[in-house]
Enzyme design. Structure first.
Site, PDB file in Angstrom:
ATOM      1  N   SER A 180      -1.059  -6.512  -3.199  1.00 46.25           N
ATOM      2  CA  SER A 180      -0.231  -7.584  -3.621  1.00 46.25           C
ATOM      3  C   SER A 180       0.383  -8.045  -3.188  1.00 46.25           C
ATOM      4  CB  SER A 180       0.256  -6.880  -5.716  1.00 46.25           C
ATOM      5  OG  SER A 180       1.650  -6.042  -4.513  1.00 46.25           O
ATOM      6  N   PHE A 232      11.124 -12.355  -0.197  1.00 45.55           N
ATOM      7  CA  PHE A 232       9.888 -12.698   0.270  1.00 45.55           C
ATOM      8  C   PHE A 232       9.358 -13.087  -1.488  1.00 45.55           C
ATOM      9  CE2 PHE A 232      10.280 -13.216   4.125  1.00 45.55           C
ATOM     10  CZ  PHE A 232       8.723 -13.888   4.624  1.00 45.55           C
ATOM     11  N   ASP A 254      -4.516   0.890  -2.716  1.00 50.03           N
ATOM     12  CA  ASP A 254      -2.922   0.832  -3.706  1.00 50.03           C
ATOM     13  C   ASP A 254      -3.077   1.215  -5.485  1.00 50.03           C
ATOM     14  OD1 ASP A 254      -1.551  -2.928  -3.949  1.00 50.03           O
ATOM     15  OD2 ASP A 254      -2.333  -1.155  -6.015  1.00 50.03           O
ATOM     16  N   LYS A 297      15.501   1.949   4.057  1.00 50.46           N
ATOM     17  CA  LYS A 297      15.083   0.922   4.595  1.00 50.46           C
ATOM     18  C   LYS A 297      14.891   0.857   5.880  1.00 50.46           C
ATOM     19  CE  LYS A 297      11.229  -0.464   1.988  1.00 50.46           C
ATOM     20  NZ  LYS A 297       9.652  -1.252   2.161  1.00 50.46           N
ATOM     21  N   TYR A 315      17.509   1.943  -1.882  1.00 51.16           N
ATOM     22  CA  TYR A 315      16.115   1.729  -1.076  1.00 51.16           C
ATOM     23  C   TYR A 315      17.245   1.276   0.443  1.00 51.16           C
ATOM     24  CZ  TYR A 315      13.943  -3.144  -1.054  1.00 51.16           C
ATOM     25  OH  TYR A 315      13.010  -3.711   0.044  1.00 51.16           O
ATOM     26  N   ASP A 346      -1.863   6.531  -4.591  1.00 48.14           N
ATOM     27  CA  ASP A 346      -0.251   6.770  -5.092  1.00 48.14           C
ATOM     28  C   ASP A 346       0.314   7.246  -4.078  1.00 48.14           C
ATOM     29  OD1 ASP A 346       2.144   7.224  -5.855  1.00 48.14           O
ATOM     30  OD2 ASP A 346       1.481   7.871  -7.403  1.00 48.14           O
ATOM     31  N   VAL A 347       1.199   6.740  -3.122  1.00 49.75           N
ATOM     32  CA  VAL A 347       1.338   7.208  -1.326  1.00 49.75           C
ATOM     33  C   VAL A 347       2.881   8.086  -1.848  1.00 49.75           C
ATOM     34  CG1 VAL A 347       1.191   4.792  -0.849  1.00 49.75           C
ATOM     35  CG2 VAL A 347       3.085   4.869  -1.543  1.00 49.75           C
ATOM     36  N   LEU A 365       2.897  -8.989   0.840  1.00 49.34           N
ATOM     37  CA  LEU A 365       2.448  -8.776   1.913  1.00 49.34           C
ATOM     38  C   LEU A 365       1.684  -7.849   1.627  1.00 49.34           C
ATOM     39  CD1 LEU A 365       6.918  -7.946   2.539  1.00 49.34           C
ATOM     40  CD2 LEU A 365       5.540 -10.710   1.982  1.00 49.34           C
ATOM     41  N   SER A 380      13.091  -4.394   5.674  1.00 52.58           N
ATOM     42  CA  SER A 380      14.343  -4.959   5.207  1.00 52.58           C
ATOM     43  C   SER A 380      15.182  -5.402   5.713  1.00 52.58           C
ATOM     44  CB  SER A 380      14.276  -4.269   2.852  1.00 52.58           C
ATOM     45  OG  SER A 380      14.813  -5.610   2.639  1.00 52.58           O
TER      46      SER A 380
END
Length: 263
Positions: A15, A201, A36, A172, A168, A60-61, A17, A155
């Protein structure tokens, strides 16, 4: 590095990017290892790109064993095709909106909420890289000594995060900060590291934004006054793959947008 006849491992590949980048690399002649959680989307994208040049692994990372299985599968596939790993695009990520202390109750945020974001955005990225790199450093370099490129996703929140984005922004910001030392560590192998830092985005994550938040962000956009398109991110990712002088750097792609301190 030219993508043709190389294999690229992409997390968050089904999905937004990650998918746009997968399509761009595939169009340039690369094989794509799609990592994914969404197996339905994964199977559909393999059908779209073709089973000879695209494979899917449900990953699942935040779970090391999940990444291990996918990298082992991708490495076996590479042996079959003879298309060496040319790069990793670590595009899996999640957002979060929580302050460290709840303004209504005075209670701290649950540590599990912080772990969720950090485990996917930061730990998951590092885990994916550390498991893919042993395979990359064993590949035969190009005539100019290059073995591949790592593309990470930061980000604009790393630089001007909003209230409620502590976890977050931390995740990032860490991605942005590790880019140069990562490039320095890998220079001896001819492997580059480039981080892209997008603003707002179009993606599955931003699609969940409340309308009030979206309108607030639109008010601080300069030009263009719209969210970025995944294809625009993918275009920059392609430049990072092909332009050898891009290394150890963080590139903002934000249309001069700066996040507001208040909604």
């Amino acid at each position: 590095m030219k993508p043709a006849n190389r294999t690229f491992i992409i997390s968050g590949a089904c999905s937004g990017l990650g998918l746009a980048t997968a399509r761009a690399l595939h169009a340039a002649g690369a094989s794509i290892a799609l990592l994914d959680l969404n197996h339905v989307a994964g199977e559909a994208i393999v059908s779209e790109l073709g089973k000879d040049t695209a494979r899917f692994w449900e990953v699942d990372v935040s779970e090391t064993e999940s990444i291990t299985a996918a990298i082992a599968g991708a490495a076996a596939w590479v042996k079959e095709t003879g298309r060496a790993i040319g790069g990793v695009v670590a595009a899996a990520g999640v957002g979060s909106a929580a302050k460290l202390v709840d303004g209504r109750t005075g209670e701290p945020v649950g540590i599990e909420a912080l772990d969720f974001v950090l485990n996917i955005n930061l730990r998951g990225t590092l885990d994916l890289l550390r498991q893919a790199l042993p395979h990359m450093i064993k590949t035969t370099p190009t005539a100019d000594g290059e073995r591949g490129v790592l593309i990470l996703v930061s980000s604009s929140a790393a630089f001007d995060g909003q209230p409620g984005q502590v976890a977050y922004a931390a995740s990032k910001g860490a991605i942005a900060s590790l880019t140069l030392p990562l490039a320095r560590d890998l220079a001896r192998y001819g492997i580059r590291a480039v981080t892209i830092a997008p603003s707002l985005f179009e993606s599955a994550m931003t699609a969940r934004l409340p309308e009030k938040a979206r309108k607030s962000l639109e008010r601080v956009m300069e030009f263009p006054v719209r969210p970025g398109k995944p294809e625009e991110f993918a275009s920059l990712a392609m430049q990072a793959v092909e332009n050898q002088m891009l290394n150890g750097t963080v590139i903002r792609i934000d249309g001069a947008m700066r996040m507001p301190s208040k909604m």
